[in-house]
Design a protein around this motif. Structure first.
Motif, mmCIF file in Angstrom:
data_model
loop_
_atom_site.group_PDB
_atom_site.id
_atom_site.type_symbol
_atom_site.label_atom_id
_atom_site.label_comp_id
_atom_site.label_asym_id
_atom_site.label_seq_id
_atom_site.Cartn_x
_atom_site.Cartn_y
_atom_site.Cartn_z
ATOM 1 N N THR A 115 0.904 -1.212 -0.076
ATOM 2 C CA THR A 115 0.013 -0.046 -0.190
ATOM 3 C C THR A 115 0.761 1.445 -0.043
ATOM 4 O OG1 THR A 115 -1.749 -1.179 1.182
ATOM 5 C CG2 THR A 115 -1.846 1.130 1.234
ATOM 6 N N ILE A 116 0.516 2.218 -0.789
ATOM 7 C CA ILE A 116 1.298 3.305 -1.015
ATOM 8 C C ILE A 116 0.482 4.318 -0.081
ATOM 9 C CG2 ILE A 116 1.844 5.314 -2.499
ATOM 10 C CD1 ILE A 116 1.555 3.230 -4.875
ATOM 11 N N LYS A 117 1.208 5.240 1.096
ATOM 12 C CA LYS A 117 0.695 5.842 1.866
ATOM 13 C C LYS A 117 0.182 7.321 1.048
ATOM 14 C CE LYS A 117 3.476 4.865 5.884
ATOM 15 N NZ LYS A 117 4.694 5.228 6.726
ATOM 16 N N SER A 118 -0.753 7.923 1.513
ATOM 17 C CA SER A 118 -1.313 9.027 0.857
ATOM 18 C C SER A 118 -0.545 10.116 1.254
ATOM 19 C CB SER A 118 -2.719 9.142 1.142
ATOM 20 O OG SER A 118 -2.918 9.698 2.410
ATOM 21 N N THR A 119 -0.456 11.342 0.491
ATOM 22 C CA THR A 119 0.203 12.526 1.158
ATOM 23 C C THR A 119 -0.343 12.862 2.529
ATOM 24 O OG1 THR A 119 0.056 13.106 -1.156
ATOM 25 C CG2 THR A 119 0.575 14.751 0.671
#
Length: 191
Positions: A115-119
């Motif tokens: 999962t890519i962390k959101s800004t």
């Protein structure tokens, strides 16, 4: 509405969901709420993790097989975080000595997703590690103590009547009683 200026909101982990982070940012509020450990640390134990090969830009499984391709899953700004999914060669997985617990027999593909962390999550995590956040988070116990008093000593843990109006009245009366007790205590201390 009452004219009270609010600049900081303190809550437990449940308050650090993405919508609340966005609301706090939009309204220029500091949100003192730790991110869920699944967001900051991920959900896998160290033994299950695949290793990232920086040169190839792909993950390598425990048996040393490099992923054959990578794809981005999910939409940007759709409420859920995107994920990078790494695809592995199923033919290698079928004969791999470490396939037990990793590859399901008959599966047509083997993937590993990160999962890519959101800004917003990255910014909240950076703020969460600041000294200002840690100092303000120390006052959280006061809120929990008051919640405990409402529930344990004043029966706010169970609804005493049915319907929304009844619950609102119970809440208002319980909070009024606890506030009145606090005012009396403060007046006695002032004497």
């Amino acid at each position: 509405e009452t004219g009270m200026e609010i600049d900081t909101v303190i809550g437990d982990t449940a308050y650090s969901e993405k919508d609340n982070i966005l609301y706090a940012k939009k309204n220029k509020l500091q949100l003192i709420s730790k991110l869920h450990p699944l967001i900051t640390h991920g959900g896998r134990t160290k033994e299950d993790e695949f290793e990232f090969n920086k040169d190839a830009g792909l993950y390598v499984c425990k048996a040393g097989h490099l992923a054959i391709r990578k794809a981005r899953q999910g939409r940007k700004n759709a409420g859920k975080n995107q994920a990078d999914t790494y695809f592995f060669d199923v033919e290698k997985c079928k004969v791999c000595p470490l396939r037990k617990g990793c590859y399901k027999e008959g599966a047509k593909s083997k993937t590993y997703s990160v999962t890519i962390k959101s800004t917003e999550h990255k910014e909240q995590e950076a703020f969460q590690n600041s000294d200002d956040f840690k100092l303000k988070a120390k006052s959280r116990y006061k809120i929990e103590a008051k919640n405990s008093e409402l529930k344990q000593r004043h029966g706010y843990d169970v609804a005493t009547s049915t319907g929304l109006f009844g619950m609102q009245m119970q809440g208002a009366m319980t909070i009024f009683a606890v506030n009145l007790k606090r005012i009396i205590t403060l007046l006695r201390e002032a004497e």
